[in-house]
Every structure is written in structure tokens, then in C-alpha cells.
Design a protein around this motif. Sequence first.
Motif, short mmCIF file in Angstrom:
data_model
loop_
_atom_site.label_atom_id
_atom_site.label_comp_id
_atom_site.label_asym_id
_atom_site.label_seq_id
_atom_site.Cartn_x
_atom_site.Cartn_y
_atom_site.Cartn_z
N ILE A 53 89.85 39.53 -2.73
CA ILE A 53 91.17 40.15 -2.50
C ILE A 53 91.24 40.74 -1.10
CG2 ILE A 53 92.68 42.05 -3.19
CD1 ILE A 53 91.70 41.57 -6.09
N TYR A 54 90.25 41.51 -0.72
CA TYR A 54 90.26 42.15 0.59
C TYR A 54 90.12 41.12 1.72
CZ TYR A 54 89.80 46.84 -1.46
OH TYR A 54 90.02 48.02 -2.15
N GLN A 55 89.22 40.15 1.56
CA GLN A 55 88.91 39.23 2.65
C GLN A 55 89.85 38.03 2.70
OE1 GLN A 55 84.42 38.96 3.63
NE2 GLN A 55 84.42 39.62 1.49
N ASN A 56 90.24 37.48 1.55
CA ASN A 56 91.08 36.29 1.55
C ASN A 56 92.57 36.62 1.56
OD1 ASN A 56 88.69 34.94 1.42
ND2 ASN A 56 89.00 34.01 -0.58
N ILE A 57 92.98 37.63 0.77
CA ILE A 57 94.41 37.96 0.70
C ILE A 57 94.82 38.86 1.87
CG2 ILE A 57 96.20 39.10 -0.66
CD1 ILE A 57 94.72 38.27 -3.18
N TYR A 58 94.03 39.91 2.14
CA TYR A 58 94.38 40.85 3.20
C TYR A 58 93.71 40.53 4.53
CZ TYR A 58 96.68 43.70 -0.33
OH TYR A 58 97.53 44.15 -1.32
N GLY A 59 92.79 39.58 4.55
CA GLY A 59 92.22 39.08 5.80
C GLY A 59 91.28 40.02 6.52
N VAL A 60 90.63 40.93 5.81
CA VAL A 60 89.70 41.85 6.48
C VAL A 60 88.37 41.15 6.72
CG1 VAL A 60 90.82 43.79 5.32
CG2 VAL A 60 88.71 42.85 4.39
N THR A 61 87.61 41.65 7.68
CA THR A 61 86.29 41.11 7.98
C THR A 61 85.26 41.62 6.97
OG1 THR A 61 85.69 42.96 9.40
CG2 THR A 61 86.88 41.11 10.42
N PRO A 62 84.09 40.97 6.88
CA PRO A 62 83.05 41.49 5.99
C PRO A 62 82.68 42.94 6.28
CG PRO A 62 82.50 39.26 6.65
CD PRO A 62 83.72 39.66 7.46
N THR A 63 82.71 43.33 7.55
CA THR A 63 82.38 44.72 7.90
C THR A 63 83.43 45.69 7.37
OG1 THR A 63 81.21 43.99 9.89
CG2 THR A 63 81.91 46.30 9.80
N VAL A 64 84.71 45.35 7.56
CA VAL A 64 85.78 46.21 7.05
C VAL A 64 85.73 46.26 5.53
CG1 VAL A 64 88.28 46.52 6.88
CG2 VAL A 64 87.25 45.82 9.05
N PHE A 65 85.47 45.10 4.91
CA PHE A 65 85.33 45.10 3.45
C PHE A 65 84.24 46.06 3.01
CE2 PHE A 65 82.52 43.54 0.07
CZ PHE A 65 83.35 43.77 -1.02
N ALA A 66 83.10 46.02 3.69
CA ALA A 66 81.98 46.90 3.33
C ALA A 66 82.38 48.36 3.43
CB ALA A 66 80.77 46.60 4.21
N ILE A 67 83.15 48.71 4.48
CA ILE A 67 83.59 50.09 4.65
C ILE A 67 84.55 50.49 3.52
CG2 ILE A 67 84.90 51.66 6.13
CD1 ILE A 67 83.82 50.03 8.52
N LEU A 68 85.51 49.61 3.19
CA LEU A 68 86.45 49.89 2.12
C LEU A 68 85.73 50.03 0.78
CD1 LEU A 68 89.36 47.45 3.05
CD2 LEU A 68 89.37 49.95 3.24
N PHE A 69 84.78 49.14 0.55
CA PHE A 69 84.02 49.19 -0.71
C PHE A 69 83.18 50.46 -0.77
CE2 PHE A 69 80.77 48.14 -3.79
CZ PHE A 69 81.46 47.39 -4.74
N ALA A 70 82.60 50.82 0.37
CA ALA A 70 81.76 52.01 0.40
C ALA A 70 82.57 53.28 0.15
CB ALA A 70 81.04 52.11 1.74
N SER A 71 83.84 53.27 0.54
CA SER A 71 84.67 54.46 0.29
C SER A 71 84.75 54.77 -1.19
CB SER A 71 86.07 54.25 0.87
OG SER A 71 86.79 53.28 0.11
#
Length: 409
Positions: free
Chosen positions: A240-258
Amino acid sequence: MAKSTNWNVFGLAILLGLFSTLGPFTIDMYLPAFPEIAQNMNTTASLVQFSLTACLLGLGVGQLVMGPLSDAYGRRRPLLICMAAYIICSLACAFAPNIGLLILFRFTQGFAASAGIVISRAIARDLYSGHELTKFFSLLLLVGNLGPLAAPIAGSGVLSFTTWIGVFICLSFLGIFLLIMTKWSLKETHPVEKRMVPDFKQQLGNYRMLLRDRKFVGYMLAQGIMTAGVFAYVAGTPFIYQNIYGVTPTVFAILFASNGISLIIGSQIVGRLAKRIPEQTLLLSGLWLAIIASVAALVVTLAHGPLFALVIPLFFFVCSIGITSIAAFPLAMESQAKMAGSAAALLGVVPFLLGALVAPLVGIAGEDTAVPLGLTLLMTSIIAIVTYFILVKNVTQHTPNHAQSNADF
């Protein structure tokens, strides 16, 4: 609080918390690599998500086995064997040639990791009871919840200079570290005179006895169903974060870590308020928070809202898991001193088994919609609170205090 040890409380919580982090690291560290694994192995998103399901099944089934074994043979010996097995399984995952074998090895890796989860909780019950158990368990999970916070960031960091294979090699090093910690730093807390005879029929009888305890089952299912919703979140957000919203793996990791932070916040709320507010009240508050947050998440997914509008309700949903899991555990374990390993196993296995069933649902409509995630979170929240009212709340209100712990089906 039991006086069976002179260990520093915080030091013990750190040590046991490290074993608790093995599960989150095993589950979460490779999440940023989902798209890469799908491409590298020429497979589908659903099959990559099924490797997560296999790991959850291994974590669940393993706890059913390791809990009773720790009641029969003590806490250290099974933990030593499983940490050695974890190292081997992690390396097998790293060099799996296809998705089928990766799924198989993820199951065995989860099975080995299960010992760290169930045995650390059994040790906590060996040493503490009542409000002291609630406080210690919240402290233990303060350390353990750093796993969901750090694992995706660590995985993203590894992926920045190597492939997904490096993630599993790093997990093997984590296993080596925990094997050393088990060997040199962990004392036995379950003496021989308190151990149960390693009898298969007796173990089945223990499980039957626990499953006939209406309130135990109510607490187990309430926190288990809620945690299954988190596993849906874990399986769905990489795509959802990477394919739909187009975030990078690093941004995904930050969002997930939150959301790891939100777990810590939820667990510490319970730990701080345990002596002033009954665990029952805290548990119910967490269940209501989950419903409110999941409704908000579903509305955002249906309206195709912006990323921040989805991240906020997900943050509060995961926070509710921190509240419900901490509040439910001591309530369920309070009267299970003689079967702490078996009880901890059931409390641990249900979330993973339910999570294994729920996780694939978020990908059922493909990689381009987040609606199944919103629906899944709402349904798990509703089912959890209904289960609580049927099995726990009504019994608590209508059963005399002296008979509450013995209320059977």
C-alpha cells in the motif's frame, strides 16, 4: 512479586525483551524487500505475503510445542536448542532458490523463533504476579516493542547496500547473539521440583483445562483477534505504501517504525496506570480505541485519501494493540502459575494463527487498493470487543468473585 531472584528488574526486562524482539525482527525485517523478492523470484505479491503467513504459522505452532516443553524441561534448555535452530533456518531462507522453499524455510524459522516469545513470558510469570506482573510485562514489552520499531528500519538499511538475502544473513547473526546470551546470561527460573512430567496426554489435558476456562479464553481471543488485525497491517502496508502511495523503502521503514512507537506508548500507558485503573477497564478502553481508529482508516481507504490521513488512524490502531495486549496478558495468566508455559503458549499462538488467516485477506483485491485493509481492521476490532463482552464482561458482572477464575464453559 515473587522473591525467587535478586536480578535487577530492568536488566532482566532488557534480557527477556531481547528474546521477545526475535519474533518482530523475524516478521518485520524483510517487509521492505517484498517488492524486490516478488521481482527477483518472478512471483506474485500474494505468494510473497504467504511467506509471511508461513512464518506466522511457524511462530504459532512452535509456541504450542515450546510452552509445554519449557514446563517439563525448564526454560534454558529448549531456548538453547531453538536459538541454534534459528541460525540454521535463517541461512536456509537467505539461500532459498525459489518462493516455495522460502515459504517452507520461513515456517521453520518462525517455529524456532517462537521459543524466544513464549519462554520469555513464562519466565516473567515464574517471577512475578498481580500488578507487579502487569508492570514487569509492560517493561518487558517496552524492550520487545522496539523490534517492530527497529526491524523495518534495519531491513531498509541492509537493503540500501545489499539484496534481500542480506536481511536473512543479518537475522542469523541475531540468532548467534541470542544463543550466546542464553548460554551465559540467562538463569533457570523453573526449578526441577516445579516441572511437569513430559507427558503428551497430560499436555493435551492442560490445554483442554485452559480452553474450558471461559475468562481465560475470553482474554486470549480478545487480544488474539486484535493482534491478527496488526498482522493484516503488517502484510498490507508494504504494498500500500510503496505501490499505491509511491514511497521509497526508506520512507516505508520510517512510517512503519512510527507504529512501533505507538505500540510502546500503548504498553506504557497500561504499565503506568496499572495500580490506579483496573486492567479490565484499560483493556476495554483499548478495544474501543481500535474500533474508532479502524472506522477512520476504512473511511480514508474508501475515499482514496492522502497518505497522512491513513497513517494517523493506523498509528492509533496499533496503539490500541499495545494497550489490549498488556492488559489482557496478566488477567489471563493470573491463575495459571502451574501451567505458565502452556498458558503463555496459547496466549502466544492464537494471535499468530489468526494473523496467518487474516494476513492474506489484505491482498485479495490486488496491489492497487487499500480497502481490504480497512475492512479487515474494522472486522477484527468488532469481533474482538464482541468476544470480550460475551466471554469476559458478562461473566465478571454475574459471577461471584470467589468463583470467577473457575468459570468454565
